[in-house]
Design an enzyme around this catalytic site. Structure first.
Site, mmCIF file in Angstrom:
data_model
loop_
_atom_site.group_PDB
_atom_site.id
_atom_site.type_symbol
_atom_site.label_atom_id
_atom_site.label_comp_id
_atom_site.label_asym_id
_atom_site.label_seq_id
_atom_site.Cartn_x
_atom_site.Cartn_y
_atom_site.Cartn_z
ATOM 1 C CG ASN A 23 -8.010 22.838 -2.915
ATOM 2 O OD1 ASN A 23 -7.732 21.662 -3.146
ATOM 3 N ND2 ASN A 23 -9.158 23.377 -3.288
ATOM 4 N NE ARG A 93 -7.270 18.124 -12.999
ATOM 5 C CZ ARG A 93 -7.019 17.688 -14.216
ATOM 6 N NH1 ARG A 93 -7.550 16.581 -14.650
ATOM 7 N NH2 ARG A 93 -6.202 18.352 -15.010
ATOM 8 C CB CYS A 117 -12.952 16.161 -9.769
ATOM 9 S SG CYS A 117 -13.209 16.067 -8.007
ATOM 10 N NE ARG A 122 -10.603 21.064 -12.447
ATOM 11 C CZ ARG A 122 -10.611 20.698 -11.172
ATOM 12 N NH1 ARG A 122 -9.881 19.700 -10.764
ATOM 13 N NH2 ARG A 122 -11.349 21.312 -10.294
ATOM 14 N N PRO A 123 -6.691 21.681 -18.598
ATOM 15 C CG PRO A 123 -6.347 23.108 -20.408
ATOM 16 C CD PRO A 123 -7.365 22.722 -19.379
ATOM 17 C CG LEU A 328 -13.740 30.262 -12.605
ATOM 18 C CD1 LEU A 328 -13.093 30.135 -11.255
ATOM 19 C CD2 LEU A 328 -12.932 31.210 -13.473
#
EC number: 2.5.1.7
Length: 418
Positions: A23, A93, A117, A122-123, A328
């Protein structure tokens, strides 16, 4: 399709080297679009998501060459396309990270709506509204985000903390004209490294490591980056500590950064574990009895949502009742039904899971996303009998040589095809 076969019950021991953070590497690779020079990145994890993003850059006309398994050399001078197509973006993503830098450099781009995923909505609305404030015109057309416009500095206040949103806007602001202020920015170590690299390239960034960033854009001038190394993967580090914890084994992780793991180590302490910390090495020392715990996921420096599934597996064998509150992401309990197949006693009420510790038994289980798949592997390490974890392509997206590293610690684990 590959699966992992795991015989539970083996004690682990020894050392395991933590890889570079996926990440952190992904935004740093996207950052190369801002560069006017070759960039060499070392300590890059050899995982599927990294190869996907490197291929995306090649599709745009850049060169992205692996010098060895963990080093990547990128040159983006010859980019001749600004369209990131569905066939590659659907796999991951994080492909959305090319949106900000492509738009800032070329004044136009098309990026397919992202895949990866399947964790809740998750916009990417937060990314898009921020770019609009900087002067972009944005349309969603035939599954693509179509952007054009010359970016100018602006004040961006995120309604909700967004890691990739912060990264995208930092990169866009680096080449924009004027000053951009980001309020409620993400503070994750991966965001910090991106800001530090851009800051070293000549674009001044104030407030690095805080939730209030100010970026003084270059006005379109390409940046010059030095070679650098990706920070260690704090989620991989936490996952291997969980492997030691769930099997009640004393193991050591190396090439880790303990400062990035404060909230995770605190939860281990709550559950009765102790640590020996020496520079970049952390040794976990198990208790006789694993205590239950309460976890609320939150943004860094809070407890990471990416460690929630692994701690749920650990809570399954604790002596008592644990509670996990996932604040979250929605739909981030997809591992619960699979853990239940192994005998876990878990009750769900919306975003809260209550786990009653028990003994686990082997089963055939199916991974639904990256971190859920690691939780199933952890559970299988301690379950009685032989488990099979299917759909491990999710694991390969984010964990480098997982079964090899676990086998070197003494786990009875094999990869096979069905």
């Amino acid at each position: 399709m590959d699966f992992l076969q795991i015989n539970g019950g083996a004690k682990l021991n020894g050392k395991v080297k933590i890889s570079g953070a996926k990440n952190a590497a992904l935004p740093l690779i996207a950052m190369s679009i801002l560069a006017g020079n070759d960039i060499k990145i070392s300590n890059v994890p050899n995982v599927a998501d990294i190869k996907t993003l490197a291929q995306l850059l090649r599709n745009l006309g850049a060169s992205a060459e692996f010098l060895n398994e963990n080093s990547l050399k990128i040159n983006t001078n010859d980019i001749n396309s600004t369209k990131a197509t569905y066939d590659i973006v659907r796999k991951m993503r994080a492909s959305i990270l090319v949106l900000g830098p492509l738009l800032a450099r070329f004044g136009h781009c098309e990026v397919s709506l992202p895949g990866g995923c399947a964790i809740g909505a998750r916009p990417i609305d937060l990314h898009l509204s921020a770019l609009e404030k900087m002067g972009a015109e944005i349309d969603i057309k035939d599954g693509y985000v179509v952007c054009k416009g010359k970016l100018k500095g602006a004040t961006i206040s995120f309604d909700k903390i967004t890691v990739t949103g912060t990264e995208n806007i930092v990169m866009a602001a680096a080449l924009a004209e004027g000053k951009t202020k980001i309020i409620n920015a993400a503070k994750e170590p991966e965001v910090v490294q991106l800001c530090e690299m851009i800051n070293k390239s000549g674009v001044k960034i104030e407030g690095i490591g805080t939730d209030d960033l100010t970026i003084y854009g270059s006005g379109g001038k390409l940046l010059k980056f030095s070679d650098f190394s990706v920070i260690p993967d704090r989620i991989e580090a936490g996952t291997y500590l969980c492997a030691g914890a769930i099997t009640k084994s004393k193991i050591t992780i190396t090439n880790a950064n303990p400062n990035h793991l404060v909230s995770v180590l605190a939860k281990f302490n709550d559950m009765g574990f102790n640590f020996e910390i020496n520079d970049d090495e952390i040794t976990i020392i198990p208790p006789k009895t694993i205590k239950p715990t309460e976890i609320i996921t939150s943004e860094y420096p809070g407890f990471p949502t990416d460690m929630q599934a692994q701690f749920m597996a650990l809570a399954c064998v604790a002596d008592g009742v644990s509670v996990i509150d996932e604040r979250l992401f929605e739909n981030r309990f997809m591992h619960v039904s699979e853990l239940s197949r192994m005998g876990a006693d878990i009750k769900l009420n919306g975003h809260i899971a209550t786990i009653n510790g028990t003994h686990l038994n082997a089963a055939d289980v199916m991974a639904t996303d990256l971190r859920a798949s690691s939780a199933l592997v952890l559970a299988a390490l301690v379950a009685k009998g032989t488990s099979r974890v299917h759909r491990i392509y999710h694991l390969d997206r984010g964990y480098e040589n997982l079964e090899l590293k676990l086998r070197n610690l003494g786990a009875d684990i094999q990869r096979a095809s069905e």
